[in-house]
Write a protein that holds these residues in place. Sequence first.
Motif, short mmCIF file in Angstrom:
data_model
loop_
_atom_site.label_atom_id
_atom_site.label_comp_id
_atom_site.label_asym_id
_atom_site.label_seq_id
_atom_site.Cartn_x
_atom_site.Cartn_y
_atom_site.Cartn_z
N ARG A 2 37.30 -16.82 11.93
CA ARG A 2 36.20 -17.68 11.51
C ARG A 2 36.64 -18.74 10.50
NH1 ARG A 2 31.54 -14.61 8.56
NH2 ARG A 2 33.22 -14.50 7.02
N ASP A 3 37.34 -18.32 9.47
CA ASP A 3 37.75 -19.27 8.43
C ASP A 3 39.09 -19.94 8.72
OD1 ASP A 3 35.44 -18.47 7.15
OD2 ASP A 3 36.48 -16.93 5.96
N TYR A 4 39.99 -19.22 9.39
CA TYR A 4 41.34 -19.75 9.63
C TYR A 4 41.65 -19.78 11.13
CZ TYR A 4 41.79 -18.66 4.67
OH TYR A 4 41.59 -18.59 3.32
N VAL A 5 40.66 -20.14 11.93
CA VAL A 5 40.87 -20.14 13.37
C VAL A 5 41.83 -21.25 13.79
CG1 VAL A 5 38.83 -21.57 13.76
CG2 VAL A 5 39.69 -20.10 15.60
N LEU A 6 41.79 -22.42 13.12
CA LEU A 6 42.69 -23.51 13.49
C LEU A 6 44.15 -23.18 13.20
CD1 LEU A 6 43.06 -26.34 14.61
CD2 LEU A 6 42.64 -27.25 12.31
N PRO A 7 44.50 -22.70 11.99
CA PRO A 7 45.91 -22.28 11.78
C PRO A 7 46.33 -21.16 12.72
CG PRO A 7 44.79 -22.53 9.68
CD PRO A 7 43.73 -22.62 10.73
N PHE A 8 45.41 -20.27 13.06
CA PHE A 8 45.74 -19.19 13.99
C PHE A 8 46.08 -19.74 15.38
CE2 PHE A 8 44.47 -15.93 17.08
CZ PHE A 8 45.27 -14.88 16.67
N GLU A 9 45.28 -20.67 15.86
CA GLU A 9 45.55 -21.27 17.17
C GLU A 9 46.83 -22.10 17.14
OE1 GLU A 9 44.03 -20.71 19.88
OE2 GLU A 9 42.40 -19.50 19.07
N VAL A 10 47.08 -22.80 16.04
CA VAL A 10 48.33 -23.58 15.93
C VAL A 10 49.54 -22.65 15.96
CG1 VAL A 10 49.67 -25.05 14.39
CG2 VAL A 10 47.24 -25.51 14.75
N ALA A 11 49.46 -21.52 15.25
CA ALA A 11 50.57 -20.55 15.28
C ALA A 11 50.77 -19.99 16.69
CB ALA A 11 50.29 -19.42 14.29
N ALA A 12 49.68 -19.76 17.42
CA ALA A 12 49.81 -19.27 18.79
C ALA A 12 50.48 -20.30 19.69
CB ALA A 12 48.43 -18.90 19.34
N VAL A 13 50.12 -21.57 19.53
CA VAL A 13 50.74 -22.64 20.33
C VAL A 13 52.23 -22.76 20.00
CG1 VAL A 13 50.75 -25.12 20.76
CG2 VAL A 13 48.59 -23.88 20.65
N ILE A 63 58.60 -19.61 23.07
CA ILE A 63 58.94 -18.74 24.20
C ILE A 63 59.37 -19.56 25.40
CG2 ILE A 63 58.00 -17.08 25.84
CD1 ILE A 63 56.25 -16.00 23.61
N ILE A 64 58.61 -20.63 25.70
CA ILE A 64 58.96 -21.48 26.85
C ILE A 64 60.31 -22.15 26.63
CG2 ILE A 64 58.25 -23.51 28.14
CD1 ILE A 64 55.36 -22.75 27.57
N ALA A 65 60.58 -22.61 25.39
CA ALA A 65 61.87 -23.24 25.11
C ALA A 65 63.02 -22.25 25.24
CB ALA A 65 61.84 -23.85 23.71
N ALA A 66 62.79 -21.01 24.79
CA ALA A 66 63.85 -20.00 24.92
C ALA A 66 64.14 -19.70 26.38
CB ALA A 66 63.44 -18.73 24.17
#
Length: 204
Positions: free
Chosen positions: A142-153, A159-162
């Motif tokens: 709720r409060d940190y959803v944007l940093p969480f999504e950025v970390a997921a991306v 992973i794709i680069a590896a």
Amino acid sequence: MTVQLAIFYAFALVTTLAALAVITVRNPVHAVLCLVLTFFSTACLWLLLEAEFLAIALVLVYVGAVMVLFLFVVMMLDVNLDPLREGFARHLPVAVLVAVIMVAEMLALIGLRRFGQVIDSPDPALAAGMHNVEWLGNALFRDYVLPFEVAAVVLTVAIIAAIALTLRRRPGAKHQDPALQVQVRKADRLRMVKMDAVVKEPKP
């Protein structure tokens, strides 16, 4: 001494001894098992500190997935680590010196007076009237959803680069084409041959 403090010392002792056994035992399988014990004892310490999410994540991610994978890999490969351990005693003084410097830096940063100091700041989970895991989930999504999504991306891109770096075309490396593999027919790989039976006569 309270019961909780005695349990803390017991788990801390087990964690320390298991961590020392990881780098001292000669059998790699035993070292992995000792590392599993280290992680599990650390999770128990997290539970004593009322950090349930960290304890559950440590058990599920590291003990349940990573360390089990390491254990199977070590058991399947049967790596001879004796040549790698020959220089352990030679580098031990340097390792002890580095450890002493790290402890001195932590003491200089934190200070001896802070050891054993009780933190008076209120627990945000208790202040909100929620469980620790529930409060962390609400704060994360709720409060940190944007940093969480950025970390997921970022992790997905890593992973794709590896995978792309690992599967790049190199001379002498064998590659498989999944599109051609799914088009394979039984007649392309298997040929039935009918032959007459040959009976060998016994030697006199």
